[in-house]
Each structure stands twice: as C-alpha cells, then as structure tokens.
Design an enzyme around this catalytic site. Structure first.
Site, PDB file in Angstrom:
ATOM      1  N   LYS A 265      29.376 -10.199  -6.155  1.00 34.57           N
ATOM      2  CA  LYS A 265      28.773 -11.550  -5.878  1.00 34.57           C
ATOM      3  C   LYS A 265      30.175 -12.561  -5.617  1.00 34.57           C
ATOM      4  O   LYS A 265      31.240 -12.276  -6.033  1.00 34.57           O
ATOM      5  CB  LYS A 265      28.089 -11.974  -6.932  1.00 34.57           C
ATOM      6  N   ARG A 339      15.659  -3.788  -9.257  1.00 32.56           N
ATOM      7  CA  ARG A 339      14.753  -2.932  -8.819  1.00 32.56           C
ATOM      8  C   ARG A 339      15.066  -1.589  -9.126  1.00 32.56           C
ATOM      9  O   ARG A 339      14.401  -0.793  -9.244  1.00 32.56           O
ATOM     10  CB  ARG A 339      14.451  -2.927  -7.204  1.00 32.56           C
TER      11      ARG A 339
END
Ligand code: BES
Ligand code: MN
Ligand code: ZN
Length: 507
Positions: A265, A339
């Site tokens: 990120k 996920r």
C-alpha cells in the site's frame, strides 16, 4: 465509568447533589411545582431555548436546584437518534468542566421507551471512552458516575441493562481496535479472547500454525507466511441454550496489520491498517456483551488473526494456493488478503451446522467510497437473515444497507490458472469481494458486513467506533427471542425459555 438507574421525580432531582444535571427536554414540557420544569418551561416559552437536537442552554448554581450546573438539551422528537444527539450535545458541552458525577434526567420525555434509555446509556459510554494504554501518563475520563433518572426504573431496567452491557462490549472492541499493531498481535488478540473465557458460558480455544496447517487452511496460511509473527485462529463459544440448538456463527477479520503484502500500500495513512482487525474486535465485543446479558442462544465466534506483511517468504502475485474448501485461488493481489483469511474461516464454520453465519470485515476501500462512514454494507444470500440484520441496524442506531449479489458481479473473478482469482476489475469492488466470499458460504444462510467505512473514524478524531457491536448484539438478542417465540422454534431443538430451563435441559 459506572451507571446507576434511579426512579426520581423532577422534584426529587432538584435536590439531587451532582456536578451537572443533564435534562433531555421535549418542546412541550410544562411547568410543574419544581424549579427544574419551571426553568425549562420558561426558557422554552421565551424562545431562548428550543428543544431541537443539538440545542443547549446551560445554567449555573440555579436557585432551587442542588446541581452545580443545569444543562437543558433538546430532545427533538424523542426518537432514539434524537436522544443520542442530545446526550452527545450535553456531554460535549461538559467536556471542559470537571464534572465527575452527573444526573442524566430522562423523566421529562414523553412515554419513555426502554430503548431510549439504552440509547442514552450507550451515548454516554461512547462520549467518555478514552484511549490511554500506550501513553506514559494514564489519563482517565473526568466523568466517573452517571445517574440515569427516570420516572419508573422498573420499565427502564431492561434498556438500562442492555445499555450498560453494550458499553462494556463497545469499549472492549474500541480498545483492542485502537491498540497499535505491535500491542495487538495475533497472540495478544488471542489472549484478549481467552480473557473473555472467564465469563459465564464462554469457552475459548486458540489454534496455532500447526493446527491450522493440519486443517488445510492454505489461503489463511498464505497471508500469514510473510511475517515472523505467528498466526492465531481463535474459536469462541457462548453456550446459552441447549447443546442441540444450532448456533449463530460470527466470523471476524483479524488482520492485525495490513501493509498490503508484496502488493504494498502507499505510505500515507498506512498506520490506519492497524484497524484491519476491527471485524475481529467487534466479535470480541459482542461476546463481552453475551457474557453480560446471558441470552438463551448459542453463538460461535471465529477469528482468523495474522499480519499481512512482505518479505522473503511472502506470498507473491500469481501464486496459487489451495483453500480448506479444496478450491484453488490465484492470488493476483496480495492486498486482497481479508477474503483469503475469511474464506477458510467460513469453511471451518460448516462443522458447527450453523443456523446462520455472519462475517464482519474491514474488507474493501471500495466500501468506503460507496457508503462512507454512515452505513456498513450488508450482503446476504438469505432474505430473512438480511432483514434481521438490517432491522438490528435500525433499532441499535448502527446502520447498514443491503447490497446486491448478482452472479454477473462474479465474472471478473474468473482465471485460467485456478478455480477463482482473489480480485476482479476496478468496478464494484465492495460487491466482487462479497462474491468471492459467497463461494465459501454455500452450505448455510450467510451474511457479510463490510465495515471498512464505519469501524473507525479518520482525521482529527481518529479512532475505533466499536461498530458494529450494537448491530450484532441486537441481531443476536433477536435470534434468542425468535427461538422462544411460540411456533417459531427450530424443529431440531426444543424451545428454550429461560436460562433455568436450559440448565434443566442439560442435566
Ligand atoms: N483492509 C483493506 C481494505 C480497506 C482499505 C479498509 C482502506 C479500509 C480502508 C483490504 O485488505 C484491502 O486492501 N482491500 C483492497 C482490495 C483490492 C486489492 C481488490 C482495496 O480495497 O484496495
Ligand atoms: Mn489489504
Ligand atoms: Zn485488509
């Protein structure tokens, strides 16, 4: 902070010594024989004060009133939201004072509902929580004691008890969510969960890397392999009903820090990724409340906890892993890690033969774009579960909004190299993440809450909100009530009425 519920007439309240008296005031308040309603009625009549939410009038050392300060706060239409606003306004104004003991007067409100008492108590807790665990000087909130004054404590008691239990759960969730990643590692988080195991009817079990490998949780392990910090898989059980009663399973994303992994990120605001375990924190918070309220139902909490870092052993874009379900996953972006840990936890949930599974996750930046900090995103494969969760959001003032799960949204998850890819295109990222999870939730009624926008506040007031603990608690209490409603009891279990009935059923 501690709360006390008291039956006090307005006359009695006038002689109640305290640092501040917070009066939730309706527009139609009439003057009685007491100094307080006389003051409020005069202020309203003269137009100097309006009972709209957010409006406030304060008085100091008022004749006939023992409290040092009197704060009239507008209660608007008396709705739960107005009550919350009024308490926030009043406590906001008191921040600069040194008030330690206050009386919160709800007795002037017309036909006060038990839910409004709960809303007031929760708002008090929210306004007075202070983070201090990593500061050298422990600062505690000045406000120590809140007397909730009502006309009839008996009818207010249920709401009051729910409120005080919720304050504990919300505070627990906020505290763990706020702690920096080096003070809230998967191991420390598991320790916090174990602490909840001291509460009545709660059991906690913690699995480590070896057990998780044995279970074949290849997706979860792939996320954890880039860090030296060992993963934990936390299993909590609240057993408030007969063993035969199918449990509700809550699954909380517990990424204690999300750097993005190899798909790293940007640095700006990366610190906020310590909040990537807010789903996990909300499950712990909900269990804290269950331990307090002891409702007649069974709940399982599952928390896959690990860091998402990058290093020589980290999983790489393009790697294919095998999940516990047997489905292979191509990890095209290591930043779509939530996920991956959740899918294995969902598969694990099957062993409990649950009546419903709800996962809670700070899953996508796209959710923040879609709904901001107002409502969490709700997805569900089951109409009645969706309705229960949406209703729980409304009744607890912890809102969510139903989103779609059309099959077309899954198109982008297709890949030539595995059964499924972990990302789709840019469009509708909040939905495609849910579509990924849905593949692992085929065997039970399932719902997913994306809390990326609601779990913490950004900017100057940066910090965890404790959401969606209130929503989860209302949902769970609703499930307990549904189990005892005549004719609605699930056929596999006898209807269970009280805790005592449960105890009997067990022997
Ligand atoms: N934890 C983040 C989601 C997130 C981002 C929550 C910002 C709150 C604020 C999650 O693991 C993530 O990185 N998701 C990616 C998915 C993408 C790679 C498909 C995202 O949303 O950018
Ligand atoms: Mn991520
Ligand atoms: Zn994440």
């Amino acid at each position: 902070m501690d709360f006390e519920l008291k039956t006090l007439t307005l006359t009695r309240i006038c002689s109640e010594k305290c640092d501040a008296l917070l009066v939730l005031t309706p527009q139609d308040l009439r003057a009685g024989d007491d100094a307080l309603s006389a003051l409020a009625a005069l202020a309203l009549e003269s137009g100097d004060f309006e009972a709209k939410p957010g409006k406030l009038l304060s008085a100091y050392r008022t004749p006939g009133i023992a409290a040092t300060r009197v704060l009239l706060v507008g209660a608007g239409d008396g709705s739960l939201k107005s009550v919350r606003n009024a308490v926030n306004t009043g406590l906001g104004a008191l921040k600069v004072s040194n008030a330690q003991r206050i009386v919160l007067c709800l007795g002037a409100l017309n036909n006060l509902k038990s839910d409004a008492v709960r809303a007031a108590v929760v708002a008090c807790g929210d306004a007075t929580y202070l983070y201090s665990s990593t500061k050298s000087k422990v600062s505690t909130a000045k406000l120590q004691h809140v007397v909730v004054a009502v006309n009839d404590a008996a009818t207010a008691k249920a709401g009051f008890d729910k409120g005080t239990a919720l304050v504990k759960g919300i505070e627990f969730a906020r505290e763990w969510a706020n702690r920096p990643a080096n003070h809230a590692t998967p191991t420390l988080l598991a320790g916090a969960a174990k602490g909840l195991g001291k509460l009545r009817n709660i059991k906690v079990e913690v699995l480590g890397p070896r057990e998780v490998a044995r279970l074949g949780m290849g997706a979860f392990m792939a996320v954890a392999q880039g860090t030296a910090e060992p993963l934990r898989f936390i299993v909590l059980r609240y057993e408030g009903a007969a063993r035969a009663e199918a449990p509700v399973v809550l699954v909380g994303k517990g990424i204690t820090f999300d750097s993005g992994g190899i798909s790293i990120k940007p640095s700006a605001e990366m610190d906020e990724m310590k909040f990537d375990m807010c789903g996990a924190a909300s499950v712990l918070g909900a269990f804290r409340v269950l331990g307090e309220l002891q409702p007649a139902l069974n709940v399982v909490g599952l928390i896959p906890a690990c860091e998402n870092l990058l290093g020589g052993r980290a999983v790489k874009p393009g790697d294919v892993v095998t999940s516990m379900s047997g489905q292979t996953i191509e990890i095209l972006n290591t930043d779509a890690e939530g996920r991956l840990v959740l899918c294995d936890a969902l598969t694990y949930a099957e062993r409990f033969k649950p009546r419903a599974v709800v996962d809670i996750a700070t899953l996508t930046g796209a959710c923040v774009i879609a709904l901001g900090g107002v409502r969490s995103a709700l997805f569900s494969t089951d109409e009645s579960l969706a309705r229960s969760l949406a209703d729980a959001g409304e009744s607890s003032l912890d809102l969510c909004w139903r989103m779609p799960l059309d099959e077309e949204y899954a198109e982008g998850l297709k890949t030539s190299f595995a059964d499924v890819a972990n990302i789709a295109g840019k469009a509708a990222g909040v939905v495609t993440a849910a579509k990924f999870l849905q593949r692992f939730a085929a065997n039970f009624p399932w719902a997913h809450l994306d809390i990326a926008g609601t779990a913490w506040k950004r900017g100057a007031a940066k910090g965890a909100t404790g959401r969606p603990v209130p929503l989860l608690v209302d949902f769970l209490l609703g499930q307990a009530a549904a189990a005892v409603a005549p004719g609605k009891a699930p056929s596999r279990a006898k209807p269970v009425k009280t805790r005592r009935a449960v105890a009997k059923a067990r022997v």
